[in-house]
Design a protein around this motif. Structure first.
Motif, short mmCIF file in Angstrom:
data_model
loop_
_atom_site.label_atom_id
_atom_site.label_comp_id
_atom_site.label_asym_id
_atom_site.label_seq_id
_atom_site.Cartn_x
_atom_site.Cartn_y
_atom_site.Cartn_z
N PRO A 26 11.06 -3.12 6.44
CA PRO A 26 12.50 -2.99 6.66
C PRO A 26 13.02 -1.56 6.65
CG PRO A 26 12.01 -3.94 4.51
CD PRO A 26 10.73 -3.92 5.26
N ALA A 27 12.37 -0.67 5.89
CA ALA A 27 12.89 0.69 5.81
C ALA A 27 12.25 1.61 6.85
CB ALA A 27 12.65 1.27 4.42
N LEU A 71 14.90 0.54 -2.23
CA LEU A 71 16.09 0.86 -1.44
C LEU A 71 17.06 -0.31 -1.42
CD1 LEU A 71 14.77 2.69 1.76
CD2 LEU A 71 15.89 3.68 -0.25
N GLU A 119 10.66 4.72 -3.12
CA GLU A 119 11.74 4.21 -3.96
C GLU A 119 12.10 2.78 -3.57
OE1 GLU A 119 14.87 7.79 -4.42
OE2 GLU A 119 14.00 7.54 -2.43
N MET A 149 4.71 1.58 -2.50
CA MET A 149 5.82 1.26 -1.61
C MET A 149 6.89 0.47 -2.35
SD MET A 149 3.98 0.45 1.94
CE MET A 149 2.31 0.85 1.53
N GLY A 150 8.13 0.88 -2.16
CA GLY A 150 9.21 0.26 -2.92
C GLY A 150 9.69 -1.04 -2.31
N ASN A 151 10.62 -1.66 -3.04
CA ASN A 151 11.27 -2.86 -2.51
C ASN A 151 12.42 -2.47 -1.61
OD1 ASN A 151 9.68 -4.78 -3.93
ND2 ASN A 151 10.75 -4.10 -5.79
N PHE A 152 12.85 -3.42 -0.83
CA PHE A 152 13.98 -3.20 0.06
C PHE A 152 14.89 -4.39 -0.04
CE2 PHE A 152 16.37 -3.10 3.96
CZ PHE A 152 16.54 -1.75 4.23
N PRO A 198 5.97 9.16 2.59
CA PRO A 198 6.17 7.71 2.55
C PRO A 198 7.31 7.38 1.59
CG PRO A 198 4.14 8.34 1.40
CD PRO A 198 4.66 9.58 2.04
N ILE A 199 8.04 6.31 1.90
CA ILE A 199 9.16 5.91 1.04
C ILE A 199 8.60 5.12 -0.13
CG2 ILE A 199 11.25 4.50 0.92
CD1 ILE A 199 11.57 5.11 3.97
N GLU A 259 -0.45 7.43 7.12
CA GLU A 259 1.01 7.53 6.95
C GLU A 259 1.43 7.29 5.52
OE1 GLU A 259 2.54 4.95 9.97
OE2 GLU A 259 2.53 6.55 11.47
N ALA A 260 0.60 6.57 4.77
CA ALA A 260 0.97 6.31 3.38
C ALA A 260 0.65 7.49 2.46
CB ALA A 260 0.24 5.06 2.88
N LEU A 261 -0.03 8.50 2.99
CA LEU A 261 -0.40 9.64 2.15
C LEU A 261 0.80 10.55 1.92
CD1 LEU A 261 -3.75 10.81 3.82
CD2 LEU A 261 -3.50 9.48 1.71
N ASP A 262 0.92 11.01 0.70
CA ASP A 262 1.85 12.09 0.44
C ASP A 262 1.00 13.36 0.44
OD1 ASP A 262 3.54 14.02 -0.50
OD2 ASP A 262 4.45 12.74 -2.03
N MET A 265 5.98 -2.53 1.03
CA MET A 265 6.59 -3.14 2.20
C MET A 265 5.54 -3.65 3.16
SD MET A 265 9.63 -0.48 2.97
CE MET A 265 9.93 0.66 1.66
N ASN A 266 4.37 -3.96 2.62
CA ASN A 266 3.29 -4.41 3.49
C ASN A 266 3.69 -5.60 4.35
OD1 ASN A 266 1.14 -2.76 3.41
ND2 ASN A 266 0.33 -3.58 1.47
#
Ligand SMILES: Cc1cc2nc3c(=O)[nH]c(=O)nc-3n(C[C@H](O)[C@H](O)[C@H](O)COP(=O)(O)OP(=O)(O)OC[C@H]3O[C@@H](n4cnc5c(N)ncnc54)[C@H](O)[C@@H]3O)c2cc1C
Ligand code: FES
Ligand code: FES
Lengths: 923, 284
Positions: A22-23, B44, B42, B1-4, B39-40, A276-279, A1-2
């Motif tokens: 968006p998420a 969505l 999946e 990072m997933g798609n939305f 971080p998301i 923030e991107a780290l799990d 989502m960059n």
């Protein structure tokens, strides 16, 4: 989502076009991309409502809304509610009623209330509760919020003013209130330095664990944007801190072994996006779960794992107060009662999770953080960095609730070490689960007590033993151990008394300071047993207390005799009429067959609480100066965590000078700018810093009077850059600009320091631990649903001797807010490590759980306190839980000794009583 | 990072689902809390911009609740008395904020044992309509939720609607929830009741479901049958026995003990029955 997608929507009436993932949670879009920090984040999970915004007019939690979902819609945040910057009626009403204390919940409350008022201009109490039920407040007890919303539509009251010399006793609006109701107040997560790196901590998932890091270097290089990983090896000074220096035992980063779930072992630092991107569950660390203990009974076993080498048997410290002759006392008794009581971990649950920011400036470090103890923090951080205290500057932000936990270090050391090492600005914001797992709690307690009275209803002996689970580290455990034996008698005369306390380490969370330092726990045991004792003697429960209450001239259990200022008995006597009629009402209700299955009851509790540190010096210094341009500058380092210190200290100081609060500007809480006013705890800020403010004011006044050469009878006034002093018919006018100024620009500067007189306790705990106590009594009326075991509170009546009510609105706010915490303690709160680390499972009272509260302020002035004032902040919490338990027993006969009194415990206690009755009848 | 993806019509959504695996996002009130600070990653598929998935309509054979219907939509809708229980449940979901975002489909798909929507929907004999790129299917709600956090929804499916068979104007319903505080509380136990009666005031249909006392909310079929032919009047609750409740299988947890849950469930069932047959409730 960059980079995200383009979103267009209307924000507070202005069109917005912004690129955003968006998420991403809407809170993030609003706060971090659009700078609208009025929307707060307390949990990121829908549980607190601090993030409430209106989307197309309807309240929603922005923390659970995908940013994409606002595309094409209208969004209103708190920033959109003050039309042209002037407060709306709702905001004015909130301010007037003192409905914002710390202010962290206030934006969510106001936004939710605004949506309600759009629909109904005259909402009733139920409608207000339904509308605000989704926003938690830990400070106010909600009652003033309800009042404020009710009054909002027609609100037209001008703020009260503090004419010269008349500030004390006035219901002034909080001096820092505007920003709170507008949402412009900067809390720790809102304040920061430009271009900051972000820090996240790696924490133990086990109560006790060994650990080994993997390859940290390759972890860093595999994650572009991550600057470094910090561990114990990166600490320049000592890897050790603690609020009580001789007991300092807590590492910033654990070495080899963690002692509680949530203890940090490392921290990652880097660009916000990278971090923030780290799990974090993929961080290279291997854990080895080790045997642990969570309960004192287990920790005291010989074979139990030992937490600290220098504390054999896991015993941290103990306390003792003893007077008279125990055995002789019990021999005189006509009735003796005893019992075992227990309470669990209680979470402070302030709505603001810990956060902060730091940067290095040359060979100094500056830390913006939410704290209750800037000077103590400064010294601890200096030791951790191995630098001088003067090289550390603590700049407290607004504090979104503290209640004791924000005395201890949280984000500070991570911030300080990272900023120091990297020479970069950094920030850190705890998540809610992180905050709940890693910060201090109220001590779980296991108490046994035995109390006896003679035939004429006089207390003759008491024996008390309290074991307090202090968790993995000492924190304020020693304070609890000291305070409890002094207070366990309650505000009563007990000639033969012995009280012991023991602090025990376990692998539970660290127990620290929480409103009352162990006294609420001990009061539950003592006040519950008092009802049973009165019943055993067949005397009225209130009269029994009055008959034994302390008065001037009667010694406390530490042998301290006050010749003034003791309002204990008066507080109880004030309840007489109300007690009688409440009892009659309950009896009438219970006698009516229509009410079968519902039982009403009334419960009482007295309370006392010593103001300031126990037998230890705790000075405060306050300064106030007059500039040549006519501004009066108050320098106060007494941190306002919502309780109102900023306002109270200003009111006291203004009257001592003889000039109005409105003439003041404030320099607050900055270790570079304000003198040490100690910590905000032990109910000491009004009593001690207030007295320092009084002395500072007097000191300045003397100097001003000297300019005009008038007596202390003169009335002072400011008129632009002139000071006038009137005495009789004569008025002297002094042109301030004509006076010499010091190097800070003041024509005169007053300073005051106060350290309350106390004396050390001897080996039997005898002595004068406090210069003053505050006193109170509370009465609870409630209804129990017998089949379900649910408790509905009907009314709380709270009488408090505050010495002098500097600001009655703030006092009521403390009473209501403290009582709400007492309700939580009694009925629903228990923190279970690893299981209730969120506000979904850890329940605190909502707006629907706090009944109407009648506050009765009693003023038995104290000779030391400013204008006679005593402390109050912690007192209010002490009596509520015991009064509730006593009312449940009054209603149903059920005794509950293991808190909280959840519906299932109440139900089984009722069943136990009914079974007992059946077998009594059969036998 | 997933798609939305945020399609504006169902066909687009279904086309989307043909490519790759998608996690469905509705009100987000279960999704985001469960996500925490991770971080998301999946893909969505956000359904909230598809108008046909939201709203309540009366059809020839009953009522259709679009999957994306929020709890606030339910509260505001004008519906027969048979839906009073469902409305009461909607009012008890979290808080206004949660009711404004949270959806019926989200509630049943999340499959929490404490989902407040389940008991009233079970009492209304709800059916779930699923749609995927390969077609639609319908199944009773009882079959849809199969266990704690588990449903019959395939990865390529979404819940399009919940259907309620026609209700009679004489149907009465009630819902009661027990929690440890007033708002924002997960149920310790809850009960929903639906009663139909004939002109003689005799019960012709009874549907009783209890939540939070078993992995999936459960109907008390034995009791339902025993109530047939009884008078739909005050005193009905006296027919409830401990045995009716023993089919439940509650757990001990931080909120309450199992034995308490059973006794509370029994009491709630009694009270819900009395509430449902209380006279004076007229269609609004
Ligand atoms: C503070 C708080 C309090 C709450 N209180 C309550 C309460 O009192 N009672 C209660 O029952 N619940 C409660 N909840 C849970 C939640 O709000 C409800 O379950 C809500 O109905 C979920 O709907 P949603 O649209 O937000 O779901 P989402 O979070 O969007 O989705 C939930 C799950 O369902 C899936 N899903 C959603 N829609 C579809 C669809 N159409 N087809 C297929 N899969 C789908 C998602 O992929 C996800 O796995 C609470 C939640 C919070 C945060
Ligand atoms: S931050 Fe959104 S509800 Fe707490
Ligand atoms: S004022 Fe509400 S949380 Fe502090």
């Amino acid at each position: 989502m960059n980079g995200g997608i383009e979103l267009s929507f209307s924000l507070n009436g202005e069109p917005q076009n912004v690129m955003a993932p968006p998420a991403e949670r809407l809170t993030k879009l609003l706060r971090e991309r659009l700078g609208k920090t009025g929307t707060k984040v307390g949990c990121d999970a829908g549980d607190c409502g601090a993030c409430t915004v209106l989307v197309d007019g309807d309240p929603v939690c922005a923390c659970m809304m995908a940013s994409a979902q606002v595309n094409g819609r209208t969004v209103t945040t708190i920033e959109g509610l003050a039309a042209n910057g002037s407060l709306s009626k709702l905001q004015q009403s909130m301010l007037h009623h003192g409905a914002a204390q710390c202010g962290i919940c206030t934006p969510g409350m106001i936004v939710s209330a605004a949506a309600l008022l759009e629909k109904t201009s005259t909402p009733n109490e139920d409608e207000i509760m339904d509308a605000l039920g989704g926003v938690l407040c830990r400070c106010t007890g909600y009652r003033k919020i309800i009042r404020a919303v009710m009054d909002a539509p027609e609100f037209a009251e001008a703020p009260q003013r503090s004419n010269s010399g008349a500030a004390v006793g006035a219901r002034l609006n909080r001096v820092d209130g505007d920003a709170k109701v507008k949402g412009t107040e900067l809390f720790a997560a809102d304040a920061g330095f430009a271009n900051s790196l972000l820090i996240r901590a790696i924490r133990s998932p086990y109560h006790r664990a060994g650990f080994r890091f993997g390859d940290l270097k390759s972890y860093v290089s595999a994650h572009p944007g991550v600057e470094c990983v910090l561990t114990a090896e990166d600490i320049p000074g000592r890897n050790l801190f603690g609020v009580i220096p001789p007991f300092a035992d807590q590492p910033v980063f654990a070495e080899q072994e963690t002692r509680f779930r949530g203890e940090a072992v490392a921290a990652v630092v880097g660009d916000t996006e990278a971090i923030e991107a780290l799990d974090l569950s993929n961080f290279p660390v291997e854990w080895e779960e080790l045997p642990h203990t969570l309960l004192p009974s287990d920790a005291l076993e010989e074979t139990a794992p030992q937490l600290h080498e220098n504390r054999p048997g896991n015993q941290m410290t103990s306390g003792l107060v003893r007077c008279g002759d125990q055995e002789a006392g019990f021999r005189q008794s006509a009735a003796t009662v005893k019992g075992r009581f227990s309470t669990g971990y209680i979470e402070h649950a302030y709505i603001e999770p810990e956060a902060g920011a730091a940067r290095r400036v040359g060979n100094r470090v500056e830390i913006k953080v939410c704290t209750q103890a800037p000077y103590m923090n400064r010294d601890d951080i200096a030791a951790i960095l191995g630098i001088a205290p003067e090289q550390v500057r603590i700049m407290p932000t607004a504090v979104g609730g503290g209640f004791g936990s924000k005395l201890d270090l949280s984000t500070h050391p991570f911030l300080a070490i990272a900023a120091w090492k990297l020479d970069r600005a950094v920030r850190m914001v705890y998540t809610r689960p992180e905050s709940m797992a890693s910060t201090t709690k109220r001590h779980p307690s296991e108490i046994t007590a035995k109390i006896a009275a003679t035939q004429d209803g006089k207390l003759c002996a008491m024996e008390f033993e309290g074991i307090f689970n202090t968790g993995a580290y000492a924190s304020w455990g020693p304070t609890v151990a000291n305070r409890v034996p002094v207070h366990a008698s309650g505000p009563y005369h007990i000639p033969n008394y012995s009280a012991r306390s023991l602090g025990v380490h376990s692998n539970g969370p660290v127990s620290g300071a929480f409103r009352g330092f162990g006294v609420p726990q001990s009061a539950i045991a003592q006040e519950s047993l008092f009802d049973e004792l009165a019943d055993a003697l067949a005397v009225d429960r209130l009269e029994f207390r009055i008959n034994n209450a302390l008065e001037n001239g009667i010694p406390t259990v530490t042998g301290q005799v006050f010749d003034q200022g003791c309002g204990a008995k008066k507080c109880l006597e004030t309840l007489r009429g109300r007690w009688q009629s409440a009892r009659t009402n309950a009896a009438t209700f219970n006698a009516n067959s229509k009410n079968t299955g519902r039982r009403r009851g009334v419960g009482l509790s007295g309370l006392w609480y010593g103001c300031g540190n126990t037998s230890l010096p705790n000075p405060s210094t306050i300064r106030v100066g007059l500039r040549d341009n006519g501004t009066l500058v108050l320098f106060s380092g007494a941190v306002d965590i919502g309780q109102g210190a900023n306002t109270v200290i200003a009111q006291i100081c203004a009257d001592a000078v003889g000039l109005p609060v409105e003439a003041m500007v404030f320099v607050n809480d900055d270790t570079d700018l304000t003198p040490d006013a100690g910590k905000t705890s032990a109910s000491r800020q009004t009593f001690i810093s207030g007295k320092a403010a009084f002395l500072a004011g007097e000191n300045l006044r003397e100097k001003l009077l000297r300019f005009a050469n008038v007596s202390n009878e003169a009335r002072l006034a400011l008129d632009g850059t002139s000071l006038t002093a009137s005495e009789g018919d004569a008025t002297h006018r002094i042109d301030l600009a004509s006076l010499a100024i010091d190097n800070e620009g003041f024509v005169a500067l007053g300073e005051g320091t106060f350290d309350p007189p106390t004396s050390p306790l001897d080996e039997n705990g005898q002595g004068n631990p406090y210069a003053a106590f505050g006193y109170g009594a509370q009465m609870v009326e409630l209804e129990v649903d017998e089949a379900l075991g649910t408790v509905k509170l009907l009314k709380l009546t709270a009488v408090h001797d505050v010495g002098r009510a500097i600001n009655p609105t703030l006092i009521e706010g403390q009473i209501e807010g403290g009582s709400a915490q007492g309700i939580g303690l009694a009925l629903m709160e228990e923190f279970i490590p690893g299981r209730s680390e969120n506000l979904h499972d850890y329940l605190i009272p909502t707006i629907g759980d706090v009944p109407p509260i009648e506050s009765i302020i009693l003023e038995e002035p104290d000779a030391f306190g400013p204008y006679g004032a005593k402390g109050l902040g912690e007192h209010v919490l002490v009596a509520t839980a015991p009064a509730i338990l006593n009312a449940i027993r009054d209603a149903t006969g059920a005794t509950i000794r293991n808190l909280p009194a959840t519906p299932d415990k109440v139900r089984s206690a009722i069943v136990a009583v009914q079974t007992q009755q059946v077998s009594d009848e059969a036998g | 990072m997933g798609n939305f993806s945020r399609p504006t019509c169902l066909d687009d959504a279904l086309r989307n689902m043909e490519n790759g695996s998608w996690r469905i996002l509705a009100g987000g009130t279960d999704f985001y809390p469960a996500q925490g600070d991770r971080p998301i990653t999946e893909n969505l598929l956000d359904l909230t911009a598809i108008p046909e998935l939201r709203g309540i309509s009366q059809l020839d054979d009953g009522w259709r609740f679009g999957g994306l219907t929020t709890w606030s939509d339910v509260i505001k809708a004008s519906l027969p008395l048979a839906f009073d229980g469902l409305k009461a449940a909607a009012r008890e979901v979290g808080s206004i904020q949660i009711q404004n975002s949270g959806t019926i489909a989200g509630n049943i798909c999340n499959a929490s044992p404490a989902a407040d929507g389940m008991p009233p929907l079970l009492s209304l004999s709800a059916e779930v309509e699923l749609v995927s790129p390969s077609g639609t299917r319908r199944m009773p709600l009882d079959d849809f939720v199969t266990g704690v956090r588990s449903t019959s929804c395939r990865p390529d499916e979404l819940v399009r609607a919940v259907h309620i068979p026609a209700v009679s104007t004489g149907s009465r319903s009630a819902f009661l929830k027990l929690g440890a505080r007033r708002y924002l509380v997960i149920s310790i136990a809850m009960a929903a009741v639906l009663i139909d009666s004939n002109d003689q005031g005799k019960i012709t249909r009874a549907r009783i479901a209890v939540g939070s006392c078993s992995p999936v909310a459960q109907r008390l079929i034995g009791l339902e049958q025993r109530l047939l032919g009884e008078s739909a009047a005050s005193g009905l609750s006296e027919l409830v026995t401990g045995g009716d409740i023993s089919v439940l299988n509650p757990i001990n947890d931080v909120r309450a003990s199992a034995s308490y849950r059973l006794s509370a469930a029994e009491e709630l069932v009694r009270r819900a029955l009395e509430e449902a047959v209380r006279p004076g409730v007229e269609a609004s």
